[in-house]
Design a protein around this motif. Structure first.
Motif, PDB file in Angstrom:
ATOM      1  N   THR A  26       0.854  -1.185   0.000  1.00 49.90           N
ATOM      2  CA  THR A  26       0.000   0.000   0.000  1.00 49.90           C
ATOM      3  C   THR A  26       0.893   1.238   0.000  1.00 49.90           C
ATOM      4  O   THR A  26       1.795   1.362   0.838  1.00 49.90           O
ATOM      5  CB  THR A  26      -0.915   0.015   1.238  1.00 49.90           C
ATOM      6  OG1 THR A  26      -1.712  -1.162   1.219  1.00 49.90           O
ATOM      7  CG2 THR A  26      -1.809   1.244   1.249  1.00 49.90           C
ATOM      8  N   LEU A  27       0.647   2.144  -0.943  1.00 42.68           N
ATOM      9  CA  LEU A  27       1.462   3.352  -1.056  1.00 42.68           C
ATOM     10  C   LEU A  27       0.923   4.439  -0.149  1.00 42.68           C
ATOM     11  O   LEU A  27      -0.237   4.410   0.270  1.00 42.68           O
ATOM     12  CB  LEU A  27       1.494   3.808  -2.518  1.00 42.68           C
ATOM     13  CG  LEU A  27       2.002   2.762  -3.521  1.00 42.68           C
ATOM     14  CD1 LEU A  27       1.990   3.330  -4.933  1.00 42.68           C
ATOM     15  CD2 LEU A  27       3.384   2.250  -3.146  1.00 42.68           C
ATOM     16  N   ASP A  28       1.764   5.431   0.137  1.00 41.72           N
ATOM     17  CA  ASP A  28       1.374   6.550   1.000  1.00 41.72           C
ATOM     18  C   ASP A  28       0.079   7.198   0.532  1.00 41.72           C
ATOM     19  O   ASP A  28      -0.236   7.215  -0.671  1.00 41.72           O
ATOM     20  CB  ASP A  28       2.470   7.624   1.000  1.00 41.72           C
ATOM     21  CG  ASP A  28       3.518   7.395   2.066  1.00 41.72           C
ATOM     22  OD1 ASP A  28       3.406   6.440   2.846  1.00 41.72           O
ATOM     23  OD2 ASP A  28       4.484   8.185   2.097  1.00 41.72           O
ATOM     24  N   GLU A  29      -0.614   7.797   1.483  1.00 43.63           N
ATOM     25  CA  GLU A  29      -1.843   8.526   1.180  1.00 43.63           C
ATOM     26  C   GLU A  29      -1.539   9.642   0.185  1.00 43.63           C
ATOM     27  O   GLU A  29      -0.528  10.329   0.291  1.00 43.63           O
ATOM     28  CB  GLU A  29      -2.425   9.131   2.461  1.00 43.63           C
ATOM     29  CG  GLU A  29      -3.741   9.817   2.263  1.00 43.63           C
ATOM     30  CD  GLU A  29      -4.327  10.344   3.565  1.00 43.63           C
ATOM     31  OE1 GLU A  29      -5.125  11.292   3.482  1.00 43.63           O
ATOM     32  OE2 GLU A  29      -3.984   9.825   4.635  1.00 43.63           O
ATOM     33  N   GLY A  30      -2.405   9.780  -0.813  1.00 44.97           N
ATOM     34  CA  GLY A  30      -2.230  10.803  -1.835  1.00 44.97           C
ATOM     35  C   GLY A  30      -1.460  10.320  -3.050  1.00 44.97           C
ATOM     36  O   GLY A  30      -1.479  10.969  -4.092  1.00 44.97           O
ATOM     37  N   ILE A  31      -0.777   9.180  -2.922  1.00 39.27           N
ATOM     38  CA  ILE A  31      -0.039   8.618  -4.054  1.00 39.27           C
ATOM     39  C   ILE A  31      -1.008   7.796  -4.898  1.00 39.27           C
ATOM     40  O   ILE A  31      -1.678   6.895  -4.395  1.00 39.27           O
ATOM     41  CB  ILE A  31       1.133   7.727  -3.590  1.00 39.27           C
ATOM     42  CG1 ILE A  31       2.095   8.501  -2.681  1.00 39.27           C
ATOM     43  CG2 ILE A  31       1.858   7.132  -4.797  1.00 39.27           C
ATOM     44  CD1 ILE A  31       2.783   9.678  -3.316  1.00 39.27           C
ATOM     45  N   ILE A  32      -1.071   8.121  -6.176  1.00 39.99           N
ATOM     46  CA  ILE A  32      -1.948   7.395  -7.094  1.00 39.99           C
ATOM     47  C   ILE A  32      -1.242   6.148  -7.604  1.00 39.99           C
ATOM     48  O   ILE A  32      -1.788   5.045  -7.571  1.00 39.99           O
ATOM     49  CB  ILE A  32      -2.394   8.297  -8.255  1.00 39.99           C
ATOM     50  CG1 ILE A  32      -3.192   9.474  -7.695  1.00 39.99           C
ATOM     51  CG2 ILE A  32      -3.174   7.511  -9.303  1.00 39.99           C
ATOM     52  CD1 ILE A  32      -3.397  10.611  -8.658  1.00 39.99           C
ATOM     53  N   ARG A  33      -0.013   6.321  -8.069  1.00 38.87           N
ATOM     54  CA  ARG A  33       0.765   5.184  -8.561  1.00 38.87           C
ATOM     55  C   ARG A  33       2.205   5.617  -8.796  1.00 38.87           C
ATOM     56  O   ARG A  33       2.508   6.807  -8.907  1.00 38.87           O
ATOM     57  CB  ARG A  33       0.186   4.626  -9.854  1.00 38.87           C
ATOM     58  CG  ARG A  33       0.306   5.574 -11.042  1.00 38.87           C
ATOM     59  CD  ARG A  33      -0.226   4.951 -12.312  1.00 38.87           C
ATOM     60  NE  ARG A  33      -0.247   5.920 -13.399  1.00 38.87           N
ATOM     61  CZ  ARG A  33      -0.048   5.612 -14.655  1.00 38.87           C
ATOM     62  NH1 ARG A  33       0.186   4.362 -15.013  1.00 38.87           N
ATOM     63  NH2 ARG A  33      -0.085   6.537 -15.592  1.00 38.87           N
ATOM     64  N   ALA A  34       3.066   4.610  -8.893  1.00 37.72           N
ATOM     65  CA  ALA A  34       4.444   4.825  -9.330  1.00 37.72           C
ATOM     66  C   ALA A  34       4.511   4.387 -10.783  1.00 37.72           C
ATOM     67  O   ALA A  34       3.811   3.455 -11.188  1.00 37.72           O
ATOM     68  CB  ALA A  34       5.395   3.999  -8.476  1.00 37.72           C
ATOM     69  N   ARG A  35       5.313   5.087 -11.552  1.00 38.83           N
ATOM     70  CA  ARG A  35       5.455   4.725 -12.967  1.00 38.83           C
ATOM     71  C   ARG A  35       6.847   5.070 -13.459  1.00 38.83           C
ATOM     72  O   ARG A  35       7.493   5.979 -12.938  1.00 38.83           O
ATOM     73  CB  ARG A  35       4.387   5.409 -13.817  1.00 38.83           C
ATOM     74  CG  ARG A  35       4.447   6.925 -13.784  1.00 38.83           C
ATOM     75  CD  ARG A  35       3.278   7.582 -14.464  1.00 38.83           C
ATOM     76  NE  ARG A  35       3.436   7.617 -15.909  1.00 38.83           N
ATOM     77  CZ  ARG A  35       2.834   8.484 -16.691  1.00 38.83           C
ATOM     78  NH1 ARG A  35       1.996   9.377 -16.200  1.00 38.83           N
ATOM     79  NH2 ARG A  35       3.033   8.468 -17.989  1.00 38.83           N
TER      80      ARG A  35
END
Length: 144
Positions: free
Chosen positions: A97-106
């Motif tokens: 689970t990524l930090d709050e506010g992070i949509i995705r890494a690309r």
């Protein structure tokens, strides 16, 4: 009144001429940034860069160099001291689970970053990549 800039870290992770970027929601819009964030109490700059990269992307990385130090005044009037590192990817936790506010890494090429300058969180995002590509890097031993 005492001047207290915010200390932040950012990490440029390159793999096959692509850079690990974060899509995040900021002030009601989607922006692109390197994995980056604030130094927390009782951690080193190196620990902060590793932590922020993992929390925002799910990637474990190995820091390799210091790219540069940047002093930046944001639109909100706050001043940030950014320490930018380079790193190589080691392993990925895609289920993390990524930090709050992070949509995705690309992963993005330099051309894709240039083509999306209107989405960059600040001018430092592209500036750090350009410095990574064109300026000297410094040993991690620079940080004491």
């Amino acid at each position: 009144m005492r001047f207290l800039p915010h200390v932040t870290v950012a990490t440029i992770v390159e793999h096959q001429s692509h850079y690990l970027m974060v899509e995040e929601e900021r002030d009601g819009r989607i922006v692109l940034n390197q994995p980056a964030g604030h130094l927390e109490a009782d951690e080193t700059l190196l620990q902060a860069a590793l932590r922020e990269t993992l929390e925002e992307t799910g990637w474990h990385v190995e820091l390799t160099t210091v790219v540069g130090l940047y002093l930046f005044q944001a639109a909100n009037g706050e001043t940030y001291q950014r320490v930018c590192f380079s790193a190589k990817p080691i392993s990925h936790e895609p289920e993390r689970t990524l930090d709050e506010g992070i949509i995705r890494a690309r992963w993005m090429s330099l051309d894709e970053l240039v083509d999306n300058t209107e989405m960059l969180r600040s001018h430092l995002v592209l500036g750090c990549v350009q410095d990574y590509l064109n300026k000297p890097h410094y040993s991690l031993d620079l940080i004491r």
